[in-house]
Design an enzyme around this catalytic site. Sequence first.
Site, PDB file in Angstrom:
ATOM      1  N   ARG A   1       0.587  -1.491  -0.308  1.00  0.00           N
ATOM      2  CA  ARG A   1      -0.230   0.087  -0.001  1.00  0.00           C
ATOM      3  C   ARG A   1       1.231   1.495  -0.446  1.00  0.00           C
ATOM      4  O   ARG A   1       0.187   1.969  -0.475  1.00  0.00           O
ATOM      5  CB  ARG A   1      -0.790  -0.134   1.104  1.00  0.00           C
ATOM      6  CG  ARG A   1      -2.430  -1.715   1.179  1.00  0.00           C
ATOM      7  CD  ARG A   1      -3.529  -0.365   0.742  1.00  0.00           C
ATOM      8  NE  ARG A   1      -4.164  -1.833   1.351  1.00  0.00           N
ATOM      9  CZ  ARG A   1      -5.418  -1.396   2.087  1.00  0.00           C
ATOM     10  NH1 ARG A   1      -4.995  -0.648   3.093  1.00  0.00           N
ATOM     11  NH2 ARG A   1      -5.604  -1.868   2.340  1.00  0.00           N
TER      12      ARG A   1
ATOM     13  N   ASP B   1     -15.916   9.612   5.919  1.00  0.00           N
ATOM     14  CA  ASP B   1     -15.139   8.975   5.646  1.00  0.00           C
ATOM     15  C   ASP B   1     -13.852   9.842   6.067  1.00  0.00           C
ATOM     16  O   ASP B   1     -13.530  11.259   5.553  1.00  0.00           O
ATOM     17  CB  ASP B   1     -15.064   8.574   4.939  1.00  0.00           C
ATOM     18  CG  ASP B   1     -14.340   7.214   4.676  1.00  0.00           C
ATOM     19  OD1 ASP B   1     -15.045   6.104   4.164  1.00  0.00           O
ATOM     20  OD2 ASP B   1     -12.612   7.073   4.715  1.00  0.00           O
TER      21      ASP B   1
HETATM   22  C1  LIG Z   1     -14.450  -1.562   4.792  1.00  0.00           C
HETATM   23  S1  LIG Z   1     -15.210   0.223   4.987  1.00  0.00           S
HETATM   24  C2  LIG Z   1     -16.800  -0.495   5.028  1.00  0.00           C
HETATM   25  C3  LIG Z   1     -17.654   0.369   3.956  1.00  0.00           C
HETATM   26  C4  LIG Z   1     -19.117   1.173   4.117  1.00  0.00           C
HETATM   27  N1  LIG Z   1     -19.318   1.043   5.889  1.00  0.00           N
HETATM   28  C5  LIG Z   1     -19.599  -0.273   3.872  1.00  0.00           C
HETATM   29  O1  LIG Z   1     -19.482  -1.465   5.341  1.00  0.00           O
HETATM   30  O2  LIG Z   1     -19.420  -1.468   3.020  1.00  0.00           O
HETATM   31  C6  LIG Z   1     -14.672   0.842   6.319  1.00  0.00           C
HETATM   32  C7  LIG Z   1     -14.070   2.489   5.417  1.00  0.00           C
HETATM   33  O3  LIG Z   1     -13.662   3.476   7.032  1.00  0.00           O
HETATM   34  C8  LIG Z   1     -13.193   4.588   6.983  1.00  0.00           C
HETATM   35  N2  LIG Z   1     -12.316   5.048   8.178  1.00  0.00           N
HETATM   36  C9  LIG Z   1     -10.892   3.893   8.866  1.00  0.00           C
HETATM   37  N3  LIG Z   1     -10.275   5.044   9.320  1.00  0.00           N
HETATM   38  C10 LIG Z   1     -11.491   6.196   9.648  1.00  0.00           C
HETATM   39  C11 LIG Z   1     -11.659   7.028  10.628  1.00  0.00           C
HETATM   40  N4  LIG Z   1     -10.875   7.072  11.553  1.00  0.00           N
HETATM   41  N5  LIG Z   1     -12.187   7.890  10.463  1.00  0.00           N
HETATM   42  C12 LIG Z   1     -13.262   7.892   9.822  1.00  0.00           C
HETATM   43  N6  LIG Z   1     -13.559   6.163   8.823  1.00  0.00           N
HETATM   44  C13 LIG Z   1     -12.487   5.826   8.586  1.00  0.00           C
HETATM   45  C14 LIG Z   1     -12.351   3.429   6.192  1.00  0.00           C
HETATM   46  O4  LIG Z   1     -11.762   4.794   4.960  1.00  0.00           O
HETATM   47  C15 LIG Z   1     -13.773   2.965   4.382  1.00  0.00           C
HETATM   48  O5  LIG Z   1     -13.819   4.060   3.201  1.00  0.00           O
END
Ligand SMILES: C[S@@+](CC[C@H](N)C(=O)[O-])C[C@H]1O[C@@H](n2cnc3c(N)ncnc32)[C@H](O)[C@@H]1O
Length: 289
Positions: A56, A157
């Site tokens: 990454r 996000d």
């Molecule tokens: C696996 S995706 C889940 C997307 C969607 N909620 C779903 O269930 O399909 C996790 C997301 O959490 C976000 N994320 C990770 N850490 C975060 C933080 N501290 N604050 C906000 N978003 C965060 C990531 O950028 C990513 O887009």
Amino acid sequence: MTEQRERVVDGQWASSNQIERDLILTDADFSRIRELIYQRAGIVLAEHKREMVYSRLAKRLRHHGMTRFTDYLVRLERQPDAKEWEAFTNALTTNLTAFFREAHHFPLLAEHIRHKQEPVTIWCSAASTGEEPYSLAMTLLETLGPKAAQAKVIATDIDTEALAKARTGVYPQEQVRKLDEVRVKRFFQKGTGRHEGFARVRPEVSALVEFMPLNLLAPQWPIKGPFDAVFCRNIMIYFDKDTQAKILKRFAPLMKSDGLLFAGHSENFSYISDAFKLRGQTVYTLAKK
Ligand SMILES: C[S@@+](CC[C@H](N)C(=O)[O-])C[C@H]1O[C@@H](n2cnc3c(N)ncnc32)[C@H](O)[C@@H]1O
């Protein structure tokens, strides 16, 4: 300190006919990266994620013409406000998502909002590349009809690159084709010419969604409730229990008294916070209304 040399091309193990690149990731570098992403985003990277971290971040090193992660980290930490921090965070988030993922949640939401008198507001707190908030907007349109125009989905996000993609509302046709045919016709425009093979969500859908960056770890959140529903799905799994508890405690005052909190299929908030109680099917309500 051991040094690890890995031969990787674009995150894949290099085969003999590919151009090889050697980037050096030491144990100390890997530990520091784990510390930094935990402090910044709350993300806990397990020991076995070393290869993932390598692939990454390799593009960031290549971007700067660097071969050693140590040099990259020195540069990163020298510039606390630099854009590179954003790129570092974006690279280490996992954005896996899909339209109407965990489909049973959407009819539950529809039932919850169907007879609401006031404009409905939903917070999608890990919106990733947009599939989830657009699915919420489609559910609003299907359930509320013309009244949906007053409803709002706040989609946030930490990952600014994912949000930029989300804002375009453009997805590969093969991804959209997996949806119900009626939904595809109603909510998407098929791309033509140089947009062949892609589809865009229709303006009536995107008009309901407002995207903005928000780190759930930040001391202040630039949003205001109260929300009829909060979607916090498939993100808590990346956090430790302490971080999860802090976030859940902050969700509670942002909910309407009958508001629903939606979690991912493998997330269980019951043992983490007494602010919410399980209603069933990974949906929670406020413990005290
Ligand atoms: C696996 S995706 C889940 C997307 C969607 N909620 C779903 O269930 O399909 C996790 C997301 O959490 C976000 N994320 C990770 N850490 C975060 C933080 N501290 N604050 C906000 N978003 C965060 C990531 O950028 C990513 O887009």
